[in-house]
Design an enzyme around this catalytic site. Structure first.
Site, PDB file in Angstrom:
ATOM      1  CG  ASN A 175      -1.536  -1.296   1.501  1.00 36.29           C
ATOM      2  OD1 ASN A 175      -2.260  -1.786   0.661  1.00 36.29           O
ATOM      3  ND2 ASN A 175      -1.237  -1.907   2.638  1.00 36.29           N
ATOM      4  CD  GLU A 229       5.516  -5.983  -0.165  1.00 35.60           C
ATOM      5  OE1 GLU A 229       4.873  -5.370  -1.020  1.00 35.60           O
ATOM      6  OE2 GLU A 229       5.584  -7.231  -0.142  1.00 35.60           O
TER       7      GLU A 229
HETATM    8  N1  BES Z   1       1.329  -7.330  -3.771  1.00 36.36           N
HETATM    9  C1  BES Z   1       1.750  -8.433  -2.988  1.00 36.36           C
HETATM   10  C2  BES Z   1       0.773  -8.847  -1.933  1.00 36.36           C
HETATM   11  C3  BES Z   1      -0.363  -9.682  -2.451  1.00 36.36           C
HETATM   12  C4  BES Z   1      -0.178 -11.018  -2.700  1.00 36.36           C
HETATM   13  C5  BES Z   1      -1.595  -9.129  -2.652  1.00 36.36           C
HETATM   14  C6  BES Z   1      -1.232 -11.775  -3.180  1.00 36.36           C
HETATM   15  C7  BES Z   1      -2.644  -9.880  -3.154  1.00 36.36           C
HETATM   16  C8  BES Z   1      -2.467 -11.208  -3.408  1.00 36.36           C
HETATM   17  C9  BES Z   1       3.066  -8.123  -2.284  1.00 36.36           C
HETATM   18  O1  BES Z   1       3.850  -7.163  -2.867  1.00 36.36           O
HETATM   19  C10 BES Z   1       3.861  -9.380  -2.333  1.00 36.36           C
HETATM   20  O2  BES Z   1       4.271  -9.757  -3.390  1.00 36.36           O
HETATM   21  N2  BES Z   1       4.042 -10.031  -1.201  1.00 36.36           N
HETATM   22  C11 BES Z   1       4.712 -11.283  -1.130  1.00 36.36           C
HETATM   23  C12 BES Z   1       5.960 -11.171  -0.323  1.00 36.36           C
HETATM   24  C13 BES Z   1       7.134 -10.787  -1.149  1.00 36.36           C
HETATM   25  C14 BES Z   1       8.369 -10.643  -0.322  1.00 36.36           C
HETATM   26  C15 BES Z   1       7.403 -11.752  -2.274  1.00 36.36           C
HETATM   27  C16 BES Z   1       3.800 -12.258  -0.440  1.00 36.36           C
HETATM   28  O3  BES Z   1       2.866 -11.817   0.217  1.00 36.36           O
HETATM   29  O4  BES Z   1       4.012 -13.451  -0.577  1.00 36.36           O
HETATM   30 ZN    ZN Z   2       4.798  -7.829  -4.590  1.00 38.03          ZN
END
Ligand code: BES
Ligand code: ZN
Length: 947
Positions: free
Chosen positions: A326, A359
C-alpha cells in the site's frame, strides 16, 4: 478467533480450543461455505437481473469506460466493539461520454442515501445491485453530460471481514491475557470494493482524501500523513489525512489499532515509521533501519524521488500473504517485519530485508507505474521480486543475496514445466483468475527473465531502460510492450538528455547494438508458457544446438510449436570468458576456436532455460566435477545438478548418470549447490515414505547422509560465519537430526535437556535451535514443554521455529493437536493453519491427517483464504505432491473432481496436482529398479573399499 463447529443434529456449538475434543476434528467439518463464489466468465450468461428483479444495465465484469473517478472523499467509521463499520464516499467523476448510468463496484455492503451532486443541484439516484459481479448501477433521471462536473455520494455499512481481505478484523493477546481488537485493510487485488463503493480496477487511478473516526484509545494511520484530528460529539475523534497522489484503489490502506511506532528520517527527507503491537515494539529497530536504507537506495537507483512525505510499515497480527505494498503504508506479517537481534536467525534477517526491499520497490514498480490490468501483474511482481536481489546486492553485500537468486528460477521451472502452466502475460477476468496470477510464474519467472535480459543488455543499459520506463509512465498504466519499448534503443532516446551523467557517459562510450529487437526477444518469454531445453552436442570444434520445450508429459505433441529467442552464454575448458550467442532458430551450429574437454552453457544460470549435454557431454562434466569442481562457480554446479536430475524426469538422461554426478557432492560446500543436491535427492525418499518400501527408502536416506557426512561433521554449533554459511548450517543440522544422524541427535538431545532444565532461559545459538527443537519435540514431555514456551513467547521468529518443530514430530496425537490449534486460531493463529497443514503433510506420520483435513474442511478453507489465492494453491499442491501411486491419484481426482465451479473446480492448482502425481508415478515406474541397482552397486563398492 473461534471457529463454530456445526455438529450434525445439534445446534451450533461454540467450542474453544481448550475444551474441544480432539477426535471431533476430522469427523466434523467446519460449517459449509455460504458465500457465493464467482463464475468463470467475464460476461454474464443470461441478461443480468439486479437483486430487486429489475434488469441490470451492464453485463460485463469489467467496468465501462464512459465514466472514471477523479477524487474520492472517504469517511470511515469502524466500531471495534460491534465489529462493523459505516462510511460515506463522495466520488468526483469524469464523464467521457454522455450517459445516465454509473457502474461501479461494491461487495457485501448495505448502500443507502445515494445522491448525485450535479451543477444543477442535488438529486437522489436509483440504485441497482448485481452481487454476482460485485457491481452497482446508479441510475440518473437526467443525462450526465461529457465534460461537466459531477459527484456521487453513497453511504454504506458492512461487517468487518472475518477473512484477511477487505476491511478486516485482527486481534492479539497481550502477555497478561487480554484480547485486543484492531481493524486493517488488504485490498489487492479486488477487495477495496468490500470496504467502500469504488471503481475497483487498477487503471481507474484517482486521488483519495480519507477520514477515519476512532475512539481516543486507538490510533488511525493511512496512506498519507494525518493533517488534523477533530473531536466529534460523543467523544469520538476524526482523523483527517492529507489527499493522496493519483493512485489505484488496490493501494488504499487504513488501520485502526493500539499500535506503537518508532521513526527515523531518510537522507531524502522521508519520514519512516514502523508500527507494531506495544509488546513487540522493541523488535522493530532492524526493519526501521532497513526501510530507511532501502528507500534511499531506490530514490537513487530509480533517479525518481519517493513520492510521499512518509512511509509507514505495519506488522499486522493477522495477515494472509507475506506483505502488501500500500502506498505510504506497507503492511506485513509479524514474522516478516519483527526482528530480535538475539533470537532471530540469519535467514530471518535475509527474509525481512527482502520483504521490505520488495514492498518498497513496488512504491515505484506498481504504485507509480501500474499495470493496465491484472494480466500483466508480472510487470510489478516480477520486478519487485527482481529488485529484492538488485537492491540487497548493493545495499547489503554482506547478505550475499546472489547466492540465492537461482533458487527462484528453479521454483519457477517447477510449475512452468507442466502443461497446466501459463504465459507470464495471461488474459484474466474474474477475481479467482486474478488471484491465481500471484504465482511463481508472475513472481519468479518474471524475475528470472528480467535477470536474463539484464545480463544480455548489460546492467547499465538495463538500468537506463527501466528508469526511462518509470519516468515515461509515472502515474499511468502500462502493458508489457511499454517496457520493451523503453528498453529498446536506450541511447538514442530524448529522455537520456535529462538522465544522469553516468548514463550519458555509458552511452557515449559504448556502441550498443541499436537494431536489437528487445520486444521480439521478450515476447517469446512472456507470451508463450514454458521454457526451452537446449541440447548441446560437441563434435570437435563444432557445437550443435537445438531447442525444444521442456515439458513433463507423456504426450510429445504438446511440445510442438514453441520457439524462443534464447540469449545463450557459455564457457569452455580452455576459456572462462563468457561467450554469447542469441539462438533464434530451432537448430544452429557454433564453432569453437579449438577443441575442448568440456563446455558449460547458461553460465551462472543467468538464463531461464535448461541444458542437455548430449553425446559424451554429461560424462565430461561428471569427470570435471569429480576432479576439479571449483573450475565452475557454485551457481554453475547447482545449475548442473538441477538440469541433470530434471532431464531424468523426461527420459533424456538415465538416473545412473544423475546419481554419478551427485557423488561429487561429498566435496561440495557452497550453499546453493548443497541445497540443490538435497532438493533433487530428498524428494526421492519422500515419495517412498508415502509408500510401503522401507528398505529402499532407508538405503536412499543412508546414501544422502553419507554424501554430506563430512560437511555435517564440520559444522560448528555456533552462530559464526557469513549469512550463507549460517543458513547452510541450520539446514544441515536440521537434516542430520531429522535423519537420525547419531552425532547430531546426541548433541541436540543434550542441548534440549539443558534448555529445558533452565526453563527455556538458556540462550541457544540461533542457528542450531531448529535442530534442537525438532529433537526435543520427539518425546511427549519435550513436545509439551515446547508448546508451553510457544504459547507464551512474544518472539515471532522463535515461535515460528517452535511451531515447525512441533509439526515434525512423529507423535500422531500431537500432530492432530497442532492442526486443531491452528484451526481454532486461539493459541496458534489461523493465518498459520496453511503452513501447519503443509508441514504436517510432509511428515511421514502426518500426511494422511493433512490430506483428510484438507478434504473435510475444504469449504471453510476456501471461504477463509479465498478461491484461487496462493495460500489455497500452495496447500493443494504441497499436500499432494509427494504422492506417487495410482490409488492416490484416483483419490485426489475423486475429491477435486467432485468440486463445482463455485467451490474451485476451475483452479489451476488442481491440474498442477494431477500432473505432478502423474509425473511421480512415471518416475517411480521407470526409475525404481535403476535406483535400487545403483544403490546396491554402490554399497557393495563402498563395503569393498572398506575391506
Ligand atoms: N502485492 C503483494 C501482496 C499480495 C499477494 C496481494 C497476493 C494480493 C495477493 C506483495 O507485494 C507481495 O508480493 N508479497 C509477497 C511477499 C514478497 C516478499 C514476495 C507475499 O505476500 O508473498
Ligand atoms: Zn509484490
Amino acid at each position: 478467533m473461534i471457529f463454530v463447529l456445526q455438529v450434525r443434529g445439534s445446534p451450533a456449538l461454540i467450542v474453544t480450543m481448550l475444551v474441544a475434543p480432539v477426535l471431533l476434528l476430522l469427523l466434523v467439518p467446519f460449517p459449509p461455505s455460504s458465500g457465493a463464489q464467482l463464475p468463470n466468465q467475464g460476461q454474464a450468461k443470461d441478461l443480468p437481473i439486479a437483486t430487486n428483479g429489475q434488469p441490470f444495465p451492464w453485463d460485463r465484469m469489467r467496468l465501462p469506460k464512459t465514466i472514471s473517478p477523479l477524487h474520492y472523499d472517504l469517511t470511515i467509521h469502524p466500531n471495534l466493539t460491534t465489529l462493523d463499520f459505516t462510511g460515506v464516499a463522495r466520488i468526483e467523476l469524469d464523464v467521457h461520454e454522455d450517459t445516465s448510468i454509473i457502474i461501479l463496484h461494491a461487495k457485501q455492503m448495505q448502500i443507502s442515501n445515494v445522491l448525485l451532486l450535479a451543477p444543477e443541484g442535488i438529486r437522489p439516484l436509483h440504485v441497482l445491485e448485481y452481487p454476482h459481479f460485485h457491481q452497482l448501477a446508479l441510475l440518473s433521471d437526467s443525462v450526465l453530460t461529457k465534460g461537466r462536473k459531477y459527484e456521487v455520494q453513497l453511504e454504506f455499512a458492512a461487517n468487518l471481514s472475518d477473512s484477511y481481505h477487505g476491511f478486516y478484523k485482527s486481534s492479539y493477546r497481550t502477555s497478561s491475557g487480554e484480547v485486543r481488537v484492531m481493524a486493517s485493510t488488504q485490498f489487492e487485488a479486488t477487495f477495496a470494493r468490500a470496504a467502500f463503493p469504488c471503481f475497483d480496477e487498477p487503471a481507474f487511478k484517482a486521488n483519495f482524501t480519507i477520514r477515519i473516526i476512532r475512539e481516543p484509545r486507538h490510533i488511525a494511520i493511512s496512506n498519507m500523513p494525518k493533517v488534523k484530528t477533530v473531536e466529534l460529539p460523543g467523544g469520538l475523534l476524526e482523523d483527517h489525512f492529507d489527499t493522496t497522489i493519483k493512485m489505484s484503489t488496490y493501494l488504499v490502506a487504513y488501520i485502526v489499532s493500539d499500535f506503537l511506532s518508532v521513526s527515523k528520517t531518510t537522507q531524502h527527507g522521508v519520514k519512516i515509521s514502523v508500527y507494531a503491537v506495544p509488546e513487540k515494539i522493541n523488535q522493530t529497530a532492524y526493519a526501521l533501519d532497513a526501510a530507511v536504507k532501502l528507500l534511499d537506495f531506490y530514490d537513487n537507483y530509480y533517479d525518481i524521488p519517493y513520492q510521499l512525505p512518509k512511509h509507514d510499515l505495519a506488522a499486522i497480527p493477522d495477515f494472509q500473504a507475506g506483505a502488501m505494498e500500500n502506498w505510504g503504508l506497507s503492511t506485513y506479517r509479524e514474522t516478516g517485519l519483527l526482528f530480535d537481534p538475539d533470537r532471530s536467525s540469519a535467514s530471518d534477517k535475509l527474509g525481512i530485508t527482502k520483504v521490505i526491499a520488495h514492498e518498497l520497490a513496488h512504491q515505484w514498480f506498481g504504485n507509480l507505474v501500474t499495470m493496465e490490468w491484472w494480466n500483466d501483474l508480472w510487470l510489478k511482481e516480477g520486478f519487485a521480486k527482481f529488485m529484492e536481489y538488485i537492491s540487497l546486492d548493493i545495499s547489503y553485500p554482506e547478505l550475499h543475496v546472489d547466492d540465492f537468486f537461482l533458487g527462484k528460477c528453479f521454483d519457477a521451472m517447477e510449475v512452468d514445466s507442466l502443461s497446466s502452466s501459463h504465459p507470464v502475460s495471461t488474459p484474466v477476468e474474474n477475481p479467482m483468475q486474478i488471484q491465481e496470477m500471484f504465482d511463481d510464474v508472475s513472481y519468479d519467472k518474471g524475475a528470472c527473465i528480467l535477470n536474463m535480459l539484464r545480463d544480455f543488455l548489460t546492467p547499465e543499459a538495463f538500468e537506463i531502460g527501466i528508469i526511462q520506463y518509470l519516468k515515461r509512465y509515472s502515474y499511468q498504466n502500462t502493458v508489457s510492450s511499454h517496457l520493451w519499448e523503453s528498453l529498446t534503443n536506450i541511447c538514442s532516446s530524448d529522455d537520456l538528455d535529462e538522465g544522469r551523467l553516468k548514463h550519458r557517459e555509458f552511452c557515449a562510450k559504448r556502441n550498443l547494438p541499436s537494431g536489437l529487437d528487445v520486444r521480439a526477444i521478450m515476447d517469446t518469454w512472456t507470451l508463450q508458457e514454458g521454457f526451452p531445453l537446449v541440447t548441446v552436442e560437441v563434435r570437435g570444434r563444432e557445437v550443435r544446438l537445438s531447442q525444444e520445450r521442456y515439458l513433463k508429459t507423456d504426450d510429445p505433441s504438446l511440445t510442438e510449436g514453441f520457439l524462443w529467442q534464447i540469449p545463450l552464454t557459455y564457457m569452455t575448458s580452455t576459456s572462462n570468458t563468457i561467450q554469447r550467442f542469441l539462438l533464434k532458430t530451432k537448430t544452429d551450429i557454433l564453432y569453437l576456436p579449438e577443441e575442448v574437454d568440456w563446455v558449460k552453457f547458461n553460465v551462472d544460470m543467468s538464463g531461464y532455460y535448461m541444458v542437455h549435454y548430449a553425446g559424451e557431454g554429461w560424462n565430461s562434466i561428471i569427470r570435471l566435477l569429480q576432479h576439479n569442481h571449483t573450475a565452475l562457480s557454485g551457481n554453475d554446479r547447482a545449475n548442473l545438478i538441477h538440469n541433470v536430475f530434471q532431464l531424468v524426469s523426461i527420459g533424456k538422461v538415465r538416473l545412473d548418470t544423475a546419481l554419478e554426478l551427485s557423488l561429487y557432492l561429498s566435496r561440495e560446500t557452497e550453499i546453493m549447490a548443497v541445497t540443490q543436491g538435497f532438493g533433487e535427492l530428498v524428494p526421492l525418499y519422500k515419495l517412498m515414505e508415502k509408500r510401503d518400501m522401507a528398505a529402499l527408502e532407508n538405503q536412499m536416506k543412508g546414501y544422502i547422509v553419507d554424501l554430506f557426512r563430512g560437511l555435517i561433521d564440520r559444522q560448528e554449533w555456533t552462530d559464526s560465519g557469513s549469512v550463507s554459511e549460517r543458513v547452510l548450517r541450520s539446514y544441515l543440522l536440521l537434516f542430520a537430526c531429522v535423519r537420525n544422524y547419531a552425532p547430531c541427535v546426541t548433541k541436540a538431545t543434550q542441548l534440549f535437556n539443558k534448555w529445558k532444565d533452565s526453563d527455556g532461559t538458556l540462550s541457544l545459538p540461533v542457528d542450531i535451535t531448529m535442530a534442537v527443537f525438532v529433537i526435543g519435540a520427539r518425546t511427549p514431555e519435550g513436545w509439551d514443554f515446547l508448546f508451553e514456551k510457544y504459547r507464551h513467547s512474544m518472539q515471532m521468529s522463535v515461535k515460528s521455529r517452535m511451531k515447525t518443530a512441533m509439526t515434525v514430530t512423529s507423535l500422531q496425537d500431537k500432530l492432530t493437536w497442532c492442526v486443531h490449534l491452528a484451526s481454532y486460531g486461539e493459541v496458534m493463529k489461523t493465518q498459520d493453519l496453511p503452513g501447519v497443514v503443509v508441514s504436517v503433510s510432509k511428515n511421514p506420520h502426518g500426511y494422511k491427517l493433512a490430506w483428510d483435513f484438507l478434504r473435510a474442511n475444504w469449504h471453510t478453507l476456501i471461504k477463509k483464504f479465498d478461491l484461487g489465492s496462493s495460500t489455497i494453491s500452495h496447500m493443494v499442491t504441497q499436500v499432494t505432491n509427494q504422492y506417487s501411486t495410482r490409488e492416490m491419484l484416483d483419490e485426489v481426482r475423486s475429491f477435486f473432481g467432485s468440486l463445482t465451479e463455485e467451490t474451485g473446480s476451475e483452479m489451476r492448482c488442481i491440474q498442477q496436482t494431477y500432473e505432478t502425481i502423474e509425473d511421480n508415478i512415471r518416475w517411480m515406474d521407470t526409475n525404481l529398479p535403476l535406483l535400487q541397482a545403483w544403490l546396491n552397486k554402490r554399497s557393495h563398492k563402498v563395503a569393498h573399499e572398506d575391506l
